[in-house]
Scaffold this motif. Structure first.
Motif, PDB file in Angstrom:
ATOM      1  N   THR A 144      -0.341   0.557  -8.145  1.00 28.69           N
ATOM      2  CA  THR A 144      -1.220  -0.569  -8.439  1.00 28.69           C
ATOM      3  C   THR A 144      -0.593  -1.544  -9.425  1.00 28.69           C
ATOM      4  O   THR A 144      -0.917  -2.734  -9.415  1.00 28.69           O
ATOM      5  CB  THR A 144      -2.571  -0.077  -8.983  1.00 28.69           C
ATOM      6  OG1 THR A 144      -2.349   0.775 -10.116  1.00 28.69           O
ATOM      7  CG2 THR A 144      -3.340   0.685  -7.915  1.00 28.69           C
ATOM      8  N   SER A 153       1.232  -4.030  -7.428  1.00 33.71           N
ATOM      9  CA  SER A 153       0.297  -4.955  -6.775  1.00 33.71           C
ATOM     10  C   SER A 153      -0.206  -5.986  -7.781  1.00 33.71           C
ATOM     11  O   SER A 153      -0.330  -7.179  -7.458  1.00 33.71           O
ATOM     12  CB  SER A 153      -0.878  -4.180  -6.174  1.00 33.71           C
ATOM     13  OG  SER A 153      -1.659  -5.003  -5.344  1.00 33.71           O
ATOM     14  N   TYR A 189      -4.214  -3.208   3.472  1.00 39.53           N
ATOM     15  CA  TYR A 189      -3.675  -2.158   2.606  1.00 39.53           C
ATOM     16  C   TYR A 189      -3.861  -0.777   3.226  1.00 39.53           C
ATOM     17  O   TYR A 189      -3.966   0.224   2.518  1.00 39.53           O
ATOM     18  CB  TYR A 189      -4.339  -2.211   1.231  1.00 39.53           C
ATOM     19  CG  TYR A 189      -3.982  -3.438   0.417  1.00 39.53           C
ATOM     20  CD1 TYR A 189      -2.707  -3.606  -0.097  1.00 39.53           C
ATOM     21  CD2 TYR A 189      -4.932  -4.424   0.159  1.00 39.53           C
ATOM     22  CE1 TYR A 189      -2.375  -4.730  -0.856  1.00 39.53           C
ATOM     23  CE2 TYR A 189      -4.616  -5.547  -0.594  1.00 39.53           C
ATOM     24  CZ  TYR A 189      -3.338  -5.694  -1.097  1.00 39.53           C
ATOM     25  OH  TYR A 189      -3.013  -6.810  -1.845  1.00 39.53           O
ATOM     26  N   ALA A 228       0.826  -1.202   0.000  1.00 41.63           N
ATOM     27  CA  ALA A 228       0.000   0.000   0.000  1.00 41.63           C
ATOM     28  C   ALA A 228       0.861   1.253   0.000  1.00 41.63           C
ATOM     29  O   ALA A 228       0.525   2.254  -0.647  1.00 41.63           O
ATOM     30  CB  ALA A 228      -0.936  -0.004   1.208  1.00 41.63           C
ATOM     31  N   SER A 240       8.238   0.716  -1.210  1.00 42.93           N
ATOM     32  CA  SER A 240       7.408   0.568  -0.003  1.00 42.93           C
ATOM     33  C   SER A 240       8.010   1.222   1.230  1.00 42.93           C
ATOM     34  O   SER A 240       7.365   1.287   2.267  1.00 42.93           O
ATOM     35  CB  SER A 240       7.185  -0.923   0.282  1.00 42.93           C
ATOM     36  OG  SER A 240       8.307  -1.511   0.914  1.00 42.93           O
ATOM     37  N   MET A 253      -5.499  -1.142  -4.474  1.00 37.91           N
ATOM     38  CA  MET A 253      -4.409  -2.112  -4.364  1.00 37.91           C
ATOM     39  C   MET A 253      -4.931  -3.545  -4.349  1.00 37.91           C
ATOM     40  O   MET A 253      -4.352  -4.443  -4.977  1.00 37.91           O
ATOM     41  CB  MET A 253      -3.591  -1.833  -3.108  1.00 37.91           C
ATOM     42  CG  MET A 253      -2.918  -0.468  -3.078  1.00 37.91           C
ATOM     43  SD  MET A 253      -1.773  -0.143  -4.437  1.00 37.91           S
ATOM     44  CE  MET A 253      -0.430  -1.261  -4.022  1.00 37.91           C
ATOM     45  N   PRO A 288       0.522   4.638   4.281  1.00 37.27           N
ATOM     46  CA  PRO A 288      -0.863   4.237   4.034  1.00 37.27           C
ATOM     47  C   PRO A 288      -1.716   4.259   5.294  1.00 37.27           C
ATOM     48  O   PRO A 288      -2.870   3.860   5.272  1.00 37.27           O
ATOM     49  CB  PRO A 288      -0.695   2.812   3.513  1.00 37.27           C
ATOM     50  CG  PRO A 288       0.498   2.299   4.261  1.00 37.27           C
ATOM     51  CD  PRO A 288       1.420   3.488   4.460  1.00 37.27           C
ATOM     52  N   LEU A 345      -7.627   3.560  -1.274  1.00 38.18           N
ATOM     53  CA  LEU A 345      -6.316   2.937  -1.460  1.00 38.18           C
ATOM     54  C   LEU A 345      -6.415   1.421  -1.362  1.00 38.18           C
ATOM     55  O   LEU A 345      -5.865   0.680  -2.196  1.00 38.18           O
ATOM     56  CB  LEU A 345      -5.324   3.475  -0.421  1.00 38.18           C
ATOM     57  CG  LEU A 345      -3.933   2.847  -0.416  1.00 38.18           C
ATOM     58  CD1 LEU A 345      -3.233   3.040  -1.748  1.00 38.18           C
ATOM     59  CD2 LEU A 345      -3.096   3.423   0.724  1.00 38.18           C
ATOM     60  N   ALA A 346      -7.104   0.934  -0.326  1.00 40.09           N
ATOM     61  CA  ALA A 346      -7.245  -0.511  -0.145  1.00 40.09           C
ATOM     62  C   ALA A 346      -7.987  -1.139  -1.313  1.00 40.09           C
ATOM     63  O   ALA A 346      -7.657  -2.244  -1.770  1.00 40.09           O
ATOM     64  CB  ALA A 346      -7.956  -0.808   1.172  1.00 40.09           C
TER      65      ALA A 346
END
Length: 732
Positions: A138, A141, A180, A133, A397, A190, A581, A186-187
């Motif tokens: 994306t 992911s 995430y 996240a 990350s 992703m 995140p 956001l969750a």
């Protein structure tokens, strides 16, 4: 939109399932609804057996009890990752026994491959979800999903218990790092990207695997922060914050859902007809099957005292909407459900419904293609390309949270004193569900992967000295750190948490343990510049350290390539671009989230975290300007386009994530001060600028209204990017 081919395929599967179902006995149907742990078919006395399955036990499970699913990995000598060759042989054995059954119905084998094929030795293990996240990427992911599915399939496994679509809004919760983050948008972004990468357009393809949405719903918000404890979530909050990610997962095509192990508003997840049937089936249109979590149907009786007996517990769960029971250590569910069906307490229509769903997913996953060959290991497992993607994910990350006087990046010629309990361990960068359930078996980690310390040593042109600083092992440990610091240019202070997941990770406070605080204080008092690096699954309180440290790097759980990724950032070989995140609290009880309500920052109440959601520094400087909307007034069912310029006004190539928030200025239900509704990550050369465009849909402007229905209300809306705002109005 479904194509003609998709409809034809669905009709074919439906016909096949209907025909098969018509031939099945009650015992065979109930068996399909039963899922057991590997230990029920495993060899216990063997030590690292190449063939850990007990053939007689396997036949008893699959032939006698008609078991439809097995999960988990061998317990020889304890629950741990196996070589890929062992997995492939095991899966061939399972398939061989299912082929001996009367109707040759395959077993679907489930595994927790939550950041890569976690129970296959030497698999590519990605950053955990909280870190993914933080990339705000994306595409990464999606690629994680692709690589994980390919390696799970190469291992012979069929079904992945991922992704976690709970959102992490309770920082004490020991599974926060499996989410995430705290934001719905956001969750959603992703998680759906992961599902699409993992499943593709057709998860029967040789490199694809069906996913499982966890843990439906409300599991991640326990009021006391401890795993498997009650959440108190009203219907409006549920629909505003906790259901949208699952609905998005359903729309993305995930065919299975795992149930919340705890309870919401007094109703255990496994007994909640309203959630499992009314909302999930009738409202969301979910067509797949629902699997229980670990032993949780039994717990309706043993723990929750909701059921009057074990049989009553089975009846309640099945009638609420659970299709498959993770029993997991016996055949009790099979026996009890058989009795309930024979007595008519559970109608055959409900049994047929559940089995139809299970068989459909098995057909869709290609498990009935009995002549299908296993995916070759070569070119599909632990490839250099996959490892490179993993390292990039780890880099993106990691969050640079503070950088006073440009202490970072550190010159490679610098002499660095490295100290702290997380400096020389791989496990602390990976967390739970890594090789073992708790992820703590450091001795089982691959020797070719580098800890933070070893990665620094590999890159350094200066002197790297390591002192653990653990006073429990050496009462003079801190004195030694203080004495050694004078011979170095900088101190890298590595603090954080040891691995954990689920109830094992329950804590009473977010405060760091006293020995780590003592080490930190001593390091800061040396007068040498201190760079704080934290690793772990939760935002442990570091305020007093961060205020005095020259630099702060928030590493969380960056995965198996995390050591090298951190070294890349420390030495400037990679320009950090991770963003938080979650909201990083300043104090243990200072848990106010970024999308808080107006009263949470009014008349003495303040939103004052240590680091806010979306925070993350770079070694270059970015600026946004020119925020504009294409229409100052729209109707409630129209889109609005937002544009903004982003520029790299610094001296280094870098990536910036532009975050777009909105605020509904006045509404019939109080609205958050801001909500993330879009983001884009762009890479810019020094002096380069780009104009970004975002489209806000009516859904983005909507909320759950007074009548618990989603609505867009007329009125003023504010768009926010960086320090700029722009307004538009919605009319009837």
């Amino acid at each position: 939109m479904k194509t003609k081919e998709t409809h034809l395929e669905e009709n074919t599967v439906s016909t096949q399932v209907k025909h098969l179902l018509s031939q099945m006995t009650l015992e065979e149907k109930v068996g399909q609804m039963t899922q057991i742990d590997f230990s029920m078919v495993g060899v216990f006395e063997a030590q690292d057996a190449k063939h850990p399955i007990d053939s007689e036990k396997l036949e008893e499970a699959v032939i006698k009890h008609h078991v439809g699913s097995i999960l988990n990995c061998p317990s020889t000598p304890h629950n741990k990752a196996q070589p890929i060759e062992t997995w492939r042989h095991m899966m061939q054995e399972v398939e061989g026994v299912s082929a001996k059954t009367r109707l040759k119905i395959p077993v679907i084998y489930g595994i927790d491959a939550i950041h890569g094929a976690t129970y296959t030795k030497n698999a590519v293990l990605f950053p955990q979800a909280i870190n993914m996240a933080a990339t705000f990427n994306t595409e990464l992911s999606f690629k994680e999903g692709e690589i994980t599915a390919r390696e799970v399939r190469a291992s012979g496994q069929h079904w992945n218990f991922a992704p976690v679509m709970d959102i992490g809004r309770q920082p004490l919760w020991p599974r926060l790092w499996e989410t995430y983050g705290e934001d719905v948008h956001l969750a959603t972004a992703m998680g759906t990207a992961y599902i699409k990468g993992h499943q593709g357009d057709n998860f029967s393809e040789p490199t694809k695997v069906p996913t499982c949405l966890k843990h439906y719903v409300g599991y991640s918000f326990p009021i006391n922060g401890k795993d498997r404890t009650p959440a108190w979530i009203g219907e409006r909050m549920l629909r505003e914050y906790f259901l949208p990610t699952f609905e998005a997962g359903v729309k993305a095509g995930s065919p299975t859902v795992m149930v919340n192990s705890a309870e919401v508003d007094g109703i255990p997840g496994h007994a909640n007809y309203h959630y499992l049937t009314t909302i999930l089936r009738d409202e969301m249109g979910f067509k797949g099957f629902v699997v229980s979590d670990w032993e949780d149907i039994k717990r309706l009786y043993t723990r929750d005292k909701l059921a009057a007996s074990p049989k009553d517990a089975v009846k309640i769960a099945v009638m609420a909407g659970v299709d498959m029971s993770m029993v997991p250590f016996d055949f009790s569910f099979y026996g009890l459900l058989l009795e309930l069906a024979q007595s008519g307490e559970v109608p055959m229509s409900r049994i047929d419904e559940a089995v139809r769903r299970i068989l459909t997913v098995k057909y869709q996953a290609g498990l009935f293609e009995h002549d299908r060959k296993q995916l070759p290991v070569e070119s599909n497992f632990a490839t250099p390309e996959a490892t490179a993607i993993n390292r990039q994910a780890a880099r993106e990350s990691i969050i640079l949270a503070k950088n006073s006087n440009q202490i970072l990046p550190v010159k490679k010629e610098a002499n660095i004193l490295v100290t702290g309990p997380t400096a020389d361990l791989l496990s602390v960068m990976n967390g739970g569900w890594t090789i073992t359930w708790q992820g703590h078996a450091e001795e089982l980690y691959p020797q070719d992967k580098l800890t933070v310390l070893k990665a620094l040593q590999k890159k350094s042109l200066g002197k790297i000295t390591y002192l653990n600083g653990d006073v429990r092992a050496d009462e003079k440990a801190i004195d030694k750190v203080v004495a050694e610091a004078k011979h170095h240019d900088v101190v890298l202070l590595c603090l954080g948490e040891q691995p954990y997941t689920e109830t094992v990770g329950n804590i009473e406070t977010l405060a760091l343990e006293p020995t780590q605080m003592e080490l930190a204080e001593a390091a800061i008092n040396t007068g040498k510049p201190v760079i704080l690096l934290t690793l772990g699954g939760r935002p442990r309180i570091i305020t007093s350290i961060a205020n005095q440290a020259a630099g702060v790097i928030l590493g969380f759980l960056p995965g198996m390539e995390g050591g090298e990724a951190i070294a890349d950032i420390i030495y400037g070989d990679y320009n950090p671009d991770g963003k938080l995140p979650i909201t990083y609290p300043r104090n243990t009880n200072g848990i106010t989230l970024y999308d808080h309500k107006p009263m949470e920052s009014f008349e003495g109440n303040v939103y004052n975290p240590l680091f806010p959601f979306g925070h993350g520094l770079s070694y270059t400087t970015f600026a946004t300007d020119g925020l504009a909307v294409d229409k100052e007034q729209i109707k409630w069912d129209e889109n609005v386009t937002v544009t903004v310029n982003v520029s790299n006004i610094g001296t280094r190539l870098g990536k910036e994530t532009v975050l777009l928030y909105i605020h509904d200025v006045a509404a019939s239900v109080t609205r958050p001060n801001k909500q993330l509704k879009a983001f884009q990550k762009v890479e810019l050369e020094p002096g380069e600028a780009k104009k970004l465009s975002f489209t806000l849909s009516p859904y983005d402007l909507s909320f759950i209204g007074v009548d618990l229905k989603r609505v867009v209300e007329p009125g003023e809306f504010r768009v926010m990017v960086g320090n700029e705002t722009a307004n538009f109005w919605v009319t009837e």
